[in-house]
Scaffold this active site. Sequence first.
Site, PDB file in Angstrom:
ATOM      1  N   ARG A  40      69.146 -16.651  36.704  1.00  0.00           N
ATOM      2  CA  ARG A  40      69.577 -16.360  38.071  1.00  0.00           C
ATOM      3  C   ARG A  40      70.898 -17.041  38.397  1.00  0.00           C
ATOM      4  O   ARG A  40      71.311 -17.055  39.556  1.00  0.00           O
ATOM      5  CB  ARG A  40      68.504 -16.814  39.063  1.00  0.00           C
ATOM      6  CG  ARG A  40      67.293 -15.901  39.041  1.00  0.00           C
ATOM      7  CD  ARG A  40      66.266 -16.317  40.056  1.00  0.00           C
ATOM      8  NE  ARG A  40      65.181 -15.343  40.093  1.00  0.00           N
ATOM      9  CZ  ARG A  40      64.046 -15.524  40.752  1.00  0.00           C
ATOM     10  NH1 ARG A  40      63.842 -16.639  41.422  1.00  0.00           N
ATOM     11  NH2 ARG A  40      63.117 -14.592  40.743  1.00  0.00           N
ATOM     12  N   GLU A  52      64.467 -10.189  31.382  1.00  0.00           N
ATOM     13  CA  GLU A  52      63.381  -9.283  31.773  1.00  0.00           C
ATOM     14  C   GLU A  52      62.566  -8.840  30.552  1.00  0.00           C
ATOM     15  O   GLU A  52      61.346  -8.739  30.624  1.00  0.00           O
ATOM     16  CB  GLU A  52      63.930  -8.052  32.507  1.00  0.00           C
ATOM     17  CG  GLU A  52      64.395  -8.330  33.924  1.00  0.00           C
ATOM     18  CD  GLU A  52      63.291  -8.840  34.834  1.00  0.00           C
ATOM     19  OE1 GLU A  52      62.110  -8.628  34.520  1.00  0.00           O
ATOM     20  OE2 GLU A  52      63.615  -9.487  35.842  1.00  0.00           O
ATOM     21  N   GLN A  57      56.027 -10.229  28.310  1.00  0.00           N
ATOM     22  CA  GLN A  57      54.734 -10.676  27.783  1.00  0.00           C
ATOM     23  C   GLN A  57      54.618 -12.183  27.731  1.00  0.00           C
ATOM     24  O   GLN A  57      53.691 -12.706  27.128  1.00  0.00           O
ATOM     25  CB  GLN A  57      54.531 -10.135  26.355  1.00  0.00           C
ATOM     26  CG  GLN A  57      54.714  -8.645  26.198  1.00  0.00           C
ATOM     27  CD  GLN A  57      53.540  -7.852  26.706  1.00  0.00           C
ATOM     28  OE1 GLN A  57      52.498  -8.420  27.022  1.00  0.00           O
ATOM     29  NE2 GLN A  57      53.679  -6.558  26.815  1.00  0.00           N
ATOM     30  N   LEU A  95      58.051 -15.322  20.455  1.00  0.00           N
ATOM     31  CA  LEU A  95      57.896 -14.496  21.657  1.00  0.00           C
ATOM     32  C   LEU A  95      56.925 -13.335  21.434  1.00  0.00           C
ATOM     33  O   LEU A  95      56.352 -12.815  22.385  1.00  0.00           O
ATOM     34  CB  LEU A  95      59.256 -13.923  22.084  1.00  0.00           C
ATOM     35  CG  LEU A  95      60.189 -14.916  22.775  1.00  0.00           C
ATOM     36  CD1 LEU A  95      61.597 -14.361  22.838  1.00  0.00           C
ATOM     37  CD2 LEU A  95      59.698 -15.226  24.183  1.00  0.00           C
ATOM     38  N   GLY A  96      56.757 -12.928  20.173  1.00  0.00           N
ATOM     39  CA  GLY A  96      55.831 -11.836  19.884  1.00  0.00           C
ATOM     40  C   GLY A  96      56.356 -10.473  20.308  1.00  0.00           C
ATOM     41  O   GLY A  96      57.453 -10.356  20.852  1.00  0.00           O
ATOM     42  N   TYR A 135      60.612  -0.157  35.323  1.00  0.00           N
ATOM     43  CA  TYR A 135      60.658  -1.506  35.899  1.00  0.00           C
ATOM     44  C   TYR A 135      61.947  -2.222  35.508  1.00  0.00           C
ATOM     45  O   TYR A 135      62.674  -2.741  36.360  1.00  0.00           O
ATOM     46  CB  TYR A 135      59.446  -2.342  35.456  1.00  0.00           C
ATOM     47  CG  TYR A 135      59.677  -3.788  35.770  1.00  0.00           C
ATOM     48  CD1 TYR A 135      59.572  -4.258  37.070  1.00  0.00           C
ATOM     49  CD2 TYR A 135      60.103  -4.683  34.777  1.00  0.00           C
ATOM     50  CE1 TYR A 135      59.869  -5.571  37.394  1.00  0.00           C
ATOM     51  CE2 TYR A 135      60.407  -6.000  35.092  1.00  0.00           C
ATOM     52  CZ  TYR A 135      60.278  -6.436  36.391  1.00  0.00           C
ATOM     53  OH  TYR A 135      60.591  -7.724  36.707  1.00  0.00           O
ATOM     54  N   ASP A 153      56.270  -3.666  38.944  1.00  0.00           N
ATOM     55  CA  ASP A 153      55.502  -4.251  37.838  1.00  0.00           C
ATOM     56  C   ASP A 153      54.137  -4.683  38.374  1.00  0.00           C
ATOM     57  O   ASP A 153      53.756  -4.334  39.494  1.00  0.00           O
ATOM     58  CB  ASP A 153      56.275  -5.426  37.209  1.00  0.00           C
ATOM     59  CG  ASP A 153      56.382  -6.604  38.179  1.00  0.00           C
ATOM     60  OD1 ASP A 153      56.052  -6.428  39.380  1.00  0.00           O
ATOM     61  OD2 ASP A 153      56.765  -7.695  37.735  1.00  0.00           O
ATOM     62  N   CYS A 213      50.879 -14.756  45.724  1.00  0.00           N
ATOM     63  CA  CYS A 213      49.859 -13.689  45.622  1.00  0.00           C
ATOM     64  C   CYS A 213      49.394 -13.657  44.160  1.00  0.00           C
ATOM     65  O   CYS A 213      49.746 -12.780  43.391  1.00  0.00           O
ATOM     66  CB  CYS A 213      50.453 -12.350  46.055  1.00  0.00           C
ATOM     67  SG  CYS A 213      49.195 -11.134  46.482  1.00  0.00           S
ATOM     68  N   SER A 320      48.237  -6.327  22.601  1.00  0.00           N
ATOM     69  CA  SER A 320      47.872  -5.530  23.779  1.00  0.00           C
ATOM     70  C   SER A 320      46.572  -4.743  23.571  1.00  0.00           C
ATOM     71  O   SER A 320      45.742  -4.663  24.466  1.00  0.00           O
ATOM     72  CB  SER A 320      49.016  -4.601  24.176  1.00  0.00           C
ATOM     73  OG  SER A 320      49.485  -3.914  23.052  1.00  0.00           O
TER      74      SER A 320
END
Length: 380
Positions: A40, A52, A57, A95-96, A135, A153, A213, A320
């Site tokens: 940022r 991003e 993941q 990171l996979g 996204y 997302d 949230c 996944s």
Amino acid sequence: MSGNEQKYGKFQEEPAVDLSRIVDPLCSWYDVRKRDLPWRRDREPYHIWVSEIMLQQTRVEAVKPFYERFLRELPTVNDLAVCGEERLMKLWEGLGYYSRVRNMQAAARQIMEEQGGIFPDNKEELLKLKGIGAYTAGAIASIAFGEPVAAVDGNVLRVITRLEMDARDIMKQSVRTEFDRRITRALRKKCAAGASSPSAFNQGMMDLGAGVCLPNAAPLCEECPLSSFCQAHANGVETDYPKKKGAKPRRIENRTVLLIRDGERILIRKREKKGLLAGLWEFPNPEGHLDRDEAVSYAAGLGLEPVRIRELAPARHIFSHIEWHMTGYEIRVASFGEEAEQPYVLIDTEQVRREYAIPTAFSAYYNWLAKHGANADADV
Ligand code: SF4
């Protein structure tokens, strides 16, 4: 049928909350509460893109060192486009989901070859790049270029379904598309005057989803800038949303990971070019949970002479759609000879760490190897 189901069955064109009303409160909250994150610090689309993709993941804290190293090694889109495969895989190690970085490189080549090295500056053009979905395209277009577009997302789906007590299945593409359309419309309406920005809104959603949230715990509604709009909060049913019906259970695969080594070298092999962990290096890992005798026979079947075996701790890795439940052995062999037969290679144990990208799925065994250097004794 509940009132909400009626609302979203027959009367879907009448959403529960006018989303343009949440834009200003969320942007104001973001201006004060935003997290200080390395990506940022500027609005470089390349930087936002890298972050991003890494964050898809992986947790924010875990991504930070990878992000810094990646940009140090590959500071421009062109550096990514021309990077050699082994080096690229090594930079992504830990990171996979390696297809992400392969797609990034393919997209970097598209940018260099088809766009003259100019990063596309809008969602529609970004969507034409390999590996960039709605996204990511929305996130880059809104944050780097200020385009009033949504970036939907899991955070957005959770917040909006709670705001509206929307009981529809968030795995359905139609639900995501509708949220995308409504948020984009709200951003166009509210951001034209310049007080709120699409960048602040989308990043505000990311921060709200990460810190307020919450996905796997009770949300901190008293800190939420949207609580006065939130129907789930008003009814005390926050954690009933979102609803996910389409998720299939993961397939369980049992594997036995074998660290086959002599005094200095270890046996690894390259995976097939297609499928899970395509083209990456791995320790041999036959299917099933082998007992000691079976593991020794497996090594002997590779033409080796096992002399000692040690059982290693079991480990799990979640992909996944698949879960690996692994057991492992260290197998010492008398001597490897000069070279191994394809697809196996023999490498110095230190070399594994320096030069070969071993997927995170094997990290329990990789870490064991890092702790137990070339001269550690194995049990008889
Ligand atoms: S009030 Fe609570 S449940 Fe509703 S959006 Fe805010 S944090 Fe989420």
